[in-house]
Enzyme design. Structure first.
Site, PDB file in Angstrom:
ATOM      1  N   CYS A   1     -18.346  50.551  40.577  1.00 25.19           N
ATOM      2  CA  CYS A   1     -18.568  50.232  41.997  1.00 25.19           C
ATOM      3  C   CYS A   1     -19.203  51.397  42.752  1.00 25.19           C
ATOM      4  O   CYS A   1     -19.977  51.172  43.677  1.00 25.19           O
ATOM      5  CB  CYS A   1     -17.281  49.764  42.666  1.00 25.19           C
ATOM      6  SG  CYS A   1     -15.926  50.942  42.643  1.00 25.19           S
TER       7      CYS A   1
ATOM      8  N   HIS B   1     -11.856  50.887  45.612  1.00 28.53           N
ATOM      9  CA  HIS B   1     -13.136  50.201  45.405  1.00 28.53           C
ATOM     10  C   HIS B   1     -14.140  50.705  46.436  1.00 28.53           C
ATOM     11  O   HIS B   1     -13.831  50.821  47.619  1.00 28.53           O
ATOM     12  CB  HIS B   1     -12.921  48.691  45.552  1.00 28.53           C
ATOM     13  CG  HIS B   1     -14.154  47.869  45.365  1.00 28.53           C
ATOM     14  ND1 HIS B   1     -14.868  47.850  44.184  1.00 28.53           N
ATOM     15  CD2 HIS B   1     -14.804  47.030  46.207  1.00 28.53           C
ATOM     16  CE1 HIS B   1     -15.902  47.032  44.312  1.00 28.53           C
ATOM     17  NE2 HIS B   1     -15.883  46.532  45.526  1.00 28.53           N
TER      18      HIS B   1
ATOM     19  N   ASP C   1     -20.905  44.566  49.125  1.00 29.22           N
ATOM     20  CA  ASP C   1     -19.821  44.726  48.151  1.00 29.22           C
ATOM     21  C   ASP C   1     -20.273  44.146  46.811  1.00 29.22           C
ATOM     22  O   ASP C   1     -20.707  42.994  46.735  1.00 29.22           O
ATOM     23  CB  ASP C   1     -18.570  43.995  48.663  1.00 29.22           C
ATOM     24  CG  ASP C   1     -17.345  44.185  47.795  1.00 29.22           C
ATOM     25  OD1 ASP C   1     -17.469  44.630  46.635  1.00 29.22           O
ATOM     26  OD2 ASP C   1     -16.243  43.874  48.284  1.00 29.22           O
TER      27      ASP C   1
END
Length: 188
Positions: free
Chosen positions: A24, A125, A140
């Site tokens: 991520c 995250h 995202d």
């Protein structure tokens, strides 16, 4: 070529990488920069530079699947001549000079699950927010597609909600000049 009357204009092309492994941080970097500039290999090289004598590198997952820390993100952006500034959550979001900010990278708690079973473990995250052609997007990597946040009010509302949940950190991505002048912060 002109459009037919009543036809909708083409939406802007928004670069959006989807989640793979624990990458991520890499996806957030590429999404905020709107192009693929970093890879897992590049992030691993940064980790080696940050901890050259370390057998177990503290800047990534022990398994080598990613999970990079903020130091990797900051070093990657510095390598491009950009700077980062931590947003002080005690400040009202109205003081954030969004036009001076290239993008935002959020660090959020992320629930962990095993199939349908939710585990009591919280992971972190990285999520990118970026303006493209006057519209802010949530990029995202866990989303199927970019999520439209709208104008400055929309991104401020999104940030307020994320910060209100607690454990959210916001990293501003700015030019060196903006960092040096401090003009990411409104003084009026």
């Amino acid at each position: 070529m002109s459009q037919a009357p009543g036809a909708q204009p083409n939406p802007p092309s928004v670069y959006h990488e989807r989640q793979r492994l624990e990458l991520c941080a890499v996806h957030a970097l590429n999404n905020v920069l709107q192009q693929q500039l970093f890879s897992q290999e590049a992030a691993d090289e940064i980790c080696k530079r940050l901890a050259p004598d370390s057998r177990l590198n503290p800047h990534r997952s022990l398994l080598g699947t990613g999970n990079y820390d903020v130091n990797v993100i900051m070093a990657a952006l510095q390598g491009l001549g950009l700077a980062t500034v931590w947003w002080d959550r005690r400040r009202p979001l109205s003081q954030l000079a969004l036009p001076q900010v290239l993008g935002l990278i959020l660090n959020l708690p992320s629930p962990m699950s095993l199939g349908l079973l939710s585990l009591p473990v919280r992971r972190r995250h990285w999520v990118a927010l970026r303006q493209v052609d006057g519209i802010y997007y949530n990029l995202d990597s866990k989303l199927q597609a970019p999520e439209v946040l709208g104008d400055e009010d929309g991104v401020r509302a999104f940030l307020a909600a994320a910060l209100a949940q607690g454990l959210c950190e916001v990293l501003l991505v700015v030019t060196k000049e903006v960092e040096e002048k401090g003009c990411w912060l409104r003084t009026d």
